[in-house]
Design a protein around this motif. Structure first.
Motif, PDB file in Angstrom:
ATOM      1  N   LEU A   1     -47.110  -5.493-101.355  1.00  0.00           N
ATOM      2  CA  LEU A   1     -48.515  -5.121-101.184  1.00  0.00           C
ATOM      3  C   LEU A   1     -48.633  -3.967-100.195  1.00  0.00           C
ATOM      4  CD1 LEU A   1     -50.076  -8.700-100.908  1.00  0.00           C
ATOM      5  CD2 LEU A   1     -50.078  -7.187-102.904  1.00  0.00           C
ATOM      6  N   PRO A   2     -49.716  -3.175-100.295  1.00  0.00           N
ATOM      7  CA  PRO A   2     -49.909  -2.083 -99.341  1.00  0.00           C
ATOM      8  C   PRO A   2     -50.284  -2.621 -97.969  1.00  0.00           C
ATOM      9  CG  PRO A   2     -51.804  -2.257-100.802  1.00  0.00           C
ATOM     10  CD  PRO A   2     -50.770  -3.203-101.343  1.00  0.00           C
ATOM     11  N   LEU A   3     -49.986  -1.831 -96.948  1.00  0.00           N
ATOM     12  CA  LEU A   3     -50.308  -2.186 -95.567  1.00  0.00           C
ATOM     13  C   LEU A   3     -50.561  -0.898 -94.804  1.00  0.00           C
ATOM     14  CD1 LEU A   3     -50.452  -4.125 -93.108  1.00  0.00           C
ATOM     15  CD2 LEU A   3     -47.966  -3.821 -92.880  1.00  0.00           C
ATOM     16  N   THR A   4     -51.692  -0.834 -94.102  1.00  0.00           N
ATOM     17  CA  THR A   4     -52.052   0.371 -93.354  1.00  0.00           C
ATOM     18  C   THR A   4     -52.307   0.009 -91.896  1.00  0.00           C
ATOM     19  OG1 THR A   4     -53.017   1.421 -95.296  1.00  0.00           O
ATOM     20  CG2 THR A   4     -53.711   2.250 -93.142  1.00  0.00           C
ATOM     21  N   PHE A   5     -51.757   0.851 -90.992  1.00  0.00           N
ATOM     22  CA  PHE A   5     -52.007   0.725 -89.562  1.00  0.00           C
ATOM     23  C   PHE A   5     -52.900   1.871 -89.117  1.00  0.00           C
ATOM     24  CE2 PHE A   5     -47.725  -1.543 -88.674  1.00  0.00           C
ATOM     25  CZ  PHE A   5     -48.238  -2.711 -89.210  1.00  0.00           C
ATOM     26  N   ALA A   6     -53.669   1.634 -88.039  1.00  0.00           N
ATOM     27  CA  ALA A   6     -54.518   2.694 -87.482  1.00  0.00           C
ATOM     28  C   ALA A   6     -54.517   2.584 -85.969  1.00  0.00           C
ATOM     29  CB  ALA A   6     -55.945   2.579 -88.015  1.00  0.00           C
ATOM     30  N   LEU A   7     -54.527   3.746 -85.314  1.00  0.00           N
ATOM     31  CA  LEU A   7     -54.663   3.819 -83.862  1.00  0.00           C
ATOM     32  C   LEU A   7     -56.011   4.440 -83.545  1.00  0.00           C
ATOM     33  CD1 LEU A   7     -51.127   4.944 -82.642  1.00  0.00           C
ATOM     34  CD2 LEU A   7     -52.169   2.677 -82.459  1.00  0.00           C
ATOM     35  N   ILE A   8     -56.748   3.813 -82.596  1.00  0.00           N
ATOM     36  CA  ILE A   8     -58.098   4.253 -82.242  1.00  0.00           C
ATOM     37  C   ILE A   8     -58.083   4.671 -80.777  1.00  0.00           C
ATOM     38  CG2 ILE A   8     -60.524   3.574 -82.126  1.00  0.00           C
ATOM     39  CD1 ILE A   8     -59.799   1.277 -84.075  1.00  0.00           C
ATOM     40  N   ASP A   9     -58.689   5.823 -80.494  1.00  0.00           N
ATOM     41  CA  ASP A   9     -58.782   6.297 -79.108  1.00  0.00           C
ATOM     42  C   ASP A   9     -60.231   6.674 -78.826  1.00  0.00           C
ATOM     43  OD1 ASP A   9     -57.037   7.336 -76.694  1.00  0.00           O
ATOM     44  OD2 ASP A   9     -58.619   8.820 -77.065  1.00  0.00           O
ATOM     45  N   LEU A  10     -60.824   6.091 -77.768  1.00  0.00           N
ATOM     46  CA  LEU A  10     -62.191   6.436 -77.391  1.00  0.00           C
ATOM     47  C   LEU A  10     -62.204   7.852 -76.798  1.00  0.00           C
ATOM     48  CD1 LEU A  10     -63.396   3.101 -75.744  1.00  0.00           C
ATOM     49  CD2 LEU A  10     -63.974   3.974 -78.008  1.00  0.00           C
TER      50      LEU A  10
ATOM     51  N   GLY B   1     -55.119   0.819 -72.278  1.00  0.00           N
ATOM     52  CA  GLY B   1     -56.170   1.718 -71.775  1.00  0.00           C
ATOM     53  C   GLY B   1     -57.364   1.706 -72.697  1.00  0.00           C
ATOM     54  N   GLU B   2     -57.723   2.930 -73.176  1.00  0.00           N
ATOM     55  CA  GLU B   2     -58.851   3.041 -74.094  1.00  0.00           C
ATOM     56  C   GLU B   2     -58.406   3.114 -75.550  1.00  0.00           C
ATOM     57  OE1 GLU B   2     -57.796   7.321 -73.060  1.00  0.00           O
ATOM     58  OE2 GLU B   2     -57.682   5.325 -72.157  1.00  0.00           O
ATOM     59  N   GLU B   3     -57.148   2.770 -75.825  1.00  0.00           N
ATOM     60  CA  GLU B   3     -56.606   2.850 -77.183  1.00  0.00           C
ATOM     61  C   GLU B   3     -56.533   1.459 -77.820  1.00  0.00           C
ATOM     62  OE1 GLU B   3     -53.723   6.637 -77.462  1.00  0.00           O
ATOM     63  OE2 GLU B   3     -52.921   4.983 -76.262  1.00  0.00           O
ATOM     64  N   PHE B   4     -56.797   1.407 -79.118  1.00  0.00           N
ATOM     65  CA  PHE B   4     -56.782   0.170 -79.898  1.00  0.00           C
ATOM     66  C   PHE B   4     -55.940   0.377 -81.147  1.00  0.00           C
ATOM     67  CE2 PHE B   4     -60.571   0.314 -77.367  1.00  0.00           C
ATOM     68  CZ  PHE B   4     -60.759  -0.994 -76.915  1.00  0.00           C
ATOM     69  N   ALA B   5     -55.446  -0.725 -81.724  1.00  0.00           N
ATOM     70  CA  ALA B   5     -54.638  -0.650 -82.943  1.00  0.00           C
ATOM     71  C   ALA B   5     -55.203  -1.615 -83.972  1.00  0.00           C
ATOM     72  CB  ALA B   5     -53.184  -0.993 -82.643  1.00  0.00           C
ATOM     73  N   MET B   6     -55.135  -1.180 -85.251  1.00  0.00           N
ATOM     74  CA  MET B   6     -55.611  -2.021 -86.343  1.00  0.00           C
ATOM     75  C   MET B   6     -54.503  -2.200 -87.365  1.00  0.00           C
ATOM     76  SD  MET B   6     -59.548  -1.105 -87.379  1.00  0.00           S
ATOM     77  CE  MET B   6     -59.111   0.516 -88.023  1.00  0.00           C
ATOM     78  N   ALA B   7     -54.411  -3.416 -87.931  1.00  0.00           N
ATOM     79  CA  ALA B   7     -53.535  -3.694 -89.064  1.00  0.00           C
ATOM     80  C   ALA B   7     -54.422  -4.158 -90.204  1.00  0.00           C
ATOM     81  CB  ALA B   7     -52.517  -4.767 -88.717  1.00  0.00           C
ATOM     82  N   LEU B   8     -54.311  -3.466 -91.360  1.00  0.00           N
ATOM     83  CA  LEU B   8     -55.178  -3.751 -92.500  1.00  0.00           C
ATOM     84  C   LEU B   8     -54.313  -4.134 -93.696  1.00  0.00           C
ATOM     85  CD1 LEU B   8     -57.576  -0.684 -92.084  1.00  0.00           C
ATOM     86  CD2 LEU B   8     -57.920  -3.004 -91.226  1.00  0.00           C
ATOM     87  N   PRO B   9     -53.961  -5.421 -93.858  1.00  0.00           N
ATOM     88  CA  PRO B   9     -53.133  -5.846 -94.984  1.00  0.00           C
ATOM     89  C   PRO B   9     -53.857  -5.634 -96.313  1.00  0.00           C
ATOM     90  CG  PRO B   9     -53.246  -7.558 -93.287  1.00  0.00           C
ATOM     91  CD  PRO B   9     -54.290  -6.535 -92.958  1.00  0.00           C
ATOM     92  N   GLY B  10     -53.091  -5.221 -97.338  1.00  0.00           N
ATOM     93  CA  GLY B  10     -53.668  -5.042 -98.661  1.00  0.00           C
ATOM     94  C   GLY B  10     -54.455  -3.766 -98.816  1.00  0.00           C
ATOM     95  N   CYS B  11     -54.485  -2.916 -97.802  1.00  0.00           N
ATOM     96  CA  CYS B  11     -55.264  -1.669 -97.847  1.00  0.00           C
ATOM     97  C   CYS B  11     -54.326  -0.460 -97.929  1.00  0.00           C
ATOM     98  CB  CYS B  11     -56.136  -1.518 -96.602  1.00  0.00           C
ATOM     99  SG  CYS B  11     -57.633  -2.496 -96.662  1.00  0.00           S
ATOM    100  N   THR B  12     -54.684   0.477 -98.771  1.00  0.00           N
ATOM    101  CA  THR B  12     -53.994   1.763 -98.752  1.00  0.00           C
ATOM    102  C   THR B  12     -54.621   2.619 -97.664  1.00  0.00           C
ATOM    103  OG1 THR B  12     -55.526   2.734-100.338  1.00  0.00           O
ATOM    104  CG2 THR B  12     -53.590   1.580-101.244  1.00  0.00           C
ATOM    105  N   ALA B  13     -53.998   3.742 -97.370  1.00  0.00           N
ATOM    106  CA  ALA B  13     -54.550   4.647 -96.355  1.00  0.00           C
ATOM    107  C   ALA B  13     -55.926   5.139 -96.763  1.00  0.00           C
ATOM    108  CB  ALA B  13     -53.597   5.815 -96.126  1.00  0.00           C
ATOM    109  N   THR B  14     -56.093   5.402 -98.067  1.00  0.00           N
ATOM    110  CA  THR B  14     -57.393   5.882 -98.545  1.00  0.00           C
ATOM    111  C   THR B  14     -58.464   4.826 -98.347  1.00  0.00           C
ATOM    112  OG1 THR B  14     -56.269   7.241-100.190  1.00  0.00           O
ATOM    113  CG2 THR B  14     -58.614   6.816-100.534  1.00  0.00           C
TER     114      THR B  14
END
Length: 692
Positions: A559-568, A609-622
């Motif tokens: 299955l697809p898996l997408t990670f994301a990094l968030i910075d305020l 710090g002000e950074e966050f991470a997301m894991a989105l199982p089953g999601c493509t990057a799009t």
């Protein structure tokens, strides 16, 4: 003395009468039952017969009876009728029979009244003393059997005191009225009456106790409990019957030999060996009957002029000697028999206590095993239900706990494989009446042996689970308020819980409460270890574990898996301008807002710090871009954020994907911030320059 044949006293004048089984019961309205009246009539008839039989043993030329069974019948009469509500009628019957028989045998009215007084006083004194000295004895106000030599000694003393008191109104009164008083006559009166009381009361008390105890045992069995019969009773089987027949034959032969064949020899003591034989080998009831029979035989032989006592010149002395012999035989026989009974009762009690101790040990071992199991259990609630079924034998057990919304709901259950399984059950704490809610709000076990007959049960649950009997044990953790209820159910009615079960369930509930509290605490601690203290999100350690697990799952299932990094954006400037407290508030509020846009299967963690991470199982990057845009739009306090997105590719590890997401994040920062950027080059080294 024509009327010294009547000994009919009144029952003990105590106001607190015990509660007897059905055949000896007193009606609830205080009036005598039909069975009580029938017993009074029967005893009156037996007493009348006993008086006339006693009159048959009057020695020639005297009015002195050598055997007087009426004394024993009278005392037994009032022992059996204790508390039956017939006391005054029994007094009247006793007095009437005594007066009539004495009058018919030639006594004057005044003498007959003296003998009425003698009999009444004799019975009254005997029962008053026996009740005072042995209040636990059946027939004296209690429910215990006659099984000890101490009881016999006190009964003998009470009989001596009672016959002595009766003698004041019997032979003494006759002597005063006639001018012919004799100490020997008084001694014979006391001896024969005492022997009669001891033998007939001894037999009657044992038989009466057996009948009453078996009535109680049947009533206890109907109630589902057990009340043991404490009287040793030897049933005759096989060789013991043959031995009894030999004893009877030897007794007949022995008394014929001593009182008829060898009557010129003044020997009677060898006959005591027969009494000892009976006392050591047979039931006390048989011993009493044997003693009474051989005593009557000795008296009858003496009356007919045969035996070692017939050659005593004085009638009074002869009567006293034969009565002394009969009394000695009776006391030796009954004492030996009761001494044996006392030992057997003690041994039975010791064995029973040992068995109860073994049973308690087994129960403790079961509870200890349950406690160990709960201490190491991965599913405390399910194991509690299984343990409750194990110790109780119930068909099902289920645990109910508050859901925080005013209801009790099932959180675990265990049921027999061949019965219905326990579906989710809900009880409103303020709704329908229910014994479950009652137990939750109480502190004690609630048991209903037949729920169909109890109005307080929830018929919805009873019918749905096919419950016939149930018990509810509140579960506490030491506080006043229960944290749950452990419910047990049977598919058949249950008369009563086993004696040990309430204590075991209480102990199990205490262990359960501690185990639940400990388990919930461990869950909270485990959650606290993996949570960021400021935002409540998963921390870096929990993120590393989750991200690795998600990659393994995606690799397994393709299955697809997408990670994301968030910075305020510009967080440092916001922090410096508005203060650190405002910066902390921004981080908390953003975490709450961003989490609201994610699914249960998604993970949002504070990266640092002000950074966050997301894991989105089953999601493509799009697909992840839409999620990222919603997150960006939710940044509070008029702030913005930039998000770098990277889709996992087979063969990559967590660091590879996060490095790509970090590069995408840097590009977004470089191009003006407040954008969502997908990583395009998954191999380019990550930029380590500053962000903000």
């Amino acid at each position: 003395m024509t009327s010294d044949a009547q000994h009919r006293p009144a029952p003990p004048a105590r106001s607190s009468w015990p509660s007897w089984p059905s055949w000896l019961s007193q009606r609830a309205d205080g009036r005598a039952s039909g069975a009580a009246w029938a017993r009074s009539a029967a005893f009156a008839a037996v007493f009348t017969v006993a008086v006339f039989l006693g009159r048959l043993t009057v020695m020639d030329g005297t009015s002195l009876s050598l055997v007087w069974p009426a004394a024993g019948v009278a005392t037994l009469w009032f022992a059996v009728q204790r508390g039956a509500g017939t006391r005054y009628v029994d007094y009247a019957a006793l007095g009437s029979i005594t007066f009539t028989v004495n009058a018919l045998t030639g006594a004057s009215a005044l003498l007959s009244l003296c003998f009425v007084a003698a009999n009444v006083v004799q019975v009254a004194v005997f029962h008053a003393l026996l009740h005072r000295w042995e209040p636990s004895l059946w027939g004296a106000g209690g429910t215990q059997p006659l099984t000890g030599t101490r009881q016999l000694a006190r009964m003998l003393l009470a009989a001596l005191a009672a016959t002595g008191a009766g003698a004041l109104f019997g032979p003494t009164a006759v002597g005063v009225l006639t001018g012919h008083w004799s100490a020997l006559t008084t001694a014979v009166w006391m001896t024969r009456n005492t022997v009669s009381v001891v033998l007939i009361m001894g037999l009657g008390l044992r038989v009466g106790y057996l009948i009453a105890a078996r009535e109680r045992a049947r009533a206890a069995e109907r109630a589902g409990s057990r009340e043991p019969v404490a009287l040793p009773f030897q049933h005759l089987h096989g060789a013991r019957r043959v031995e009894l027949a030999v004893l009877l034959a030897a007794s007949v032969a022995g008394y014929l030999l001593v009182f008829h064949v060898l009557e010129t020899l003044p020997i009677a003591f060898p006959l005591i060996a027969l009494t000892v034989w009976a006392a050591l080998r047979f039931d006390t009831a048989i011993v009493v009957v044997h003693d009474f029979a051989v005593g009557v035989a000795a008296v009858l032989f003496t009356l007919s002029g045969h035996g070692p006592f017939a050659f005593v010149a004085s009638d009074s002395t002869r009567a006293l000697v034969v009565q002394a012999f009969v009394g000695l035989v009776a006391v030796i026989g009954v004492t030996l028999a009761l001494g044996r009974d006392e030992r057997e009762v003690l041994l039975h009690r010791v064995r029973r206590q040992a068995a109860e101790a073994d049973e308690r040990t087994a129960h403790v071992e079961v509870l200890a095993a349950v406690a160990r199991q709960l201490y190491t259990s991965d599913d405390v609630r399910a194991d509690i239900c299984a343990a409750a079924r194990q110790v109780s034998g119930a068909d099902m057990a289920y645990l109910l706990e508050p859901d925080g919304c005013g209801n009790l709901v099932t959180t675990a259950a265990a049921a027999s494989p061949d019965g219905p399984q326990v579906p989710p059950v809900t009880f409103s704490l303020d709704g329908e009446p229910s014994l479950t809610v009652r137990a939750f709000r109480g502190h004690e076990l609630v048991f209903v042996g037949d729920v169909a007959e109890h109005a307080g049960t929830s018929q919805r649950v009873v019918q749905g689970l096919r419950i016939a009997a149930a018990a509810w044990q509140p579960v506490h953790t030491g506080a006043e308020q229960a944290i749950g209820v452990l419910a047990l159910a049977w598919h058949r009615p249950v008369a009563a819980l086993q004696q040990h079960l309430p204590a075991m369930l209480q102990t199990l509930a205490s262990e359960a409460g501690a185990a639940i509290e400990r388990g919930d605490l461990l869950v909270r601690l485990a959650g606290a270890v993996g949570r960021d203290a400021l935002t409540g999100l998963a921390n870096r350690m929990r993120w590393d574990e989750t991200a690795t697990a998600e990659i393994a799952r995606a690799a397994r299932h393709g299955l697809p898996l997408t990670f994301a990094l968030i910075d305020l954006d510009h967080f440092k400037r916001y922090n410096d301008t508005c203060g650190h407290l405002a910066g902390d508030a921004l981080l908390r509020d953003f975490a709450a807002a961003a989490a609201g846009h994610l699914r249960d299967v998604d993970t949002l963690a504070r990266w640092g710090g002000e950074e966050f991470a997301m894991a989105l199982p089953g999601c493509t990057a799009t697909d992840a871009v839409a999620v990222a845009d919603r997150v960006r739009a939710s940044v509070p306090h008029a702030q913005t954020c930039t998000i770098g997105i990277a889709q996992w590719q087979p063969g990559q590890d967590v660091d590879d994907v996060l490095a790509a997401a970090d590069r995408a994040l840097y590009r977004g920062k470089s191009t003006g911030r407040d954008v969502s950027v997908i990583a395009t080059d998954l191999t380019e080294p990550a930029d380590t320059g500053g962000r903000g």
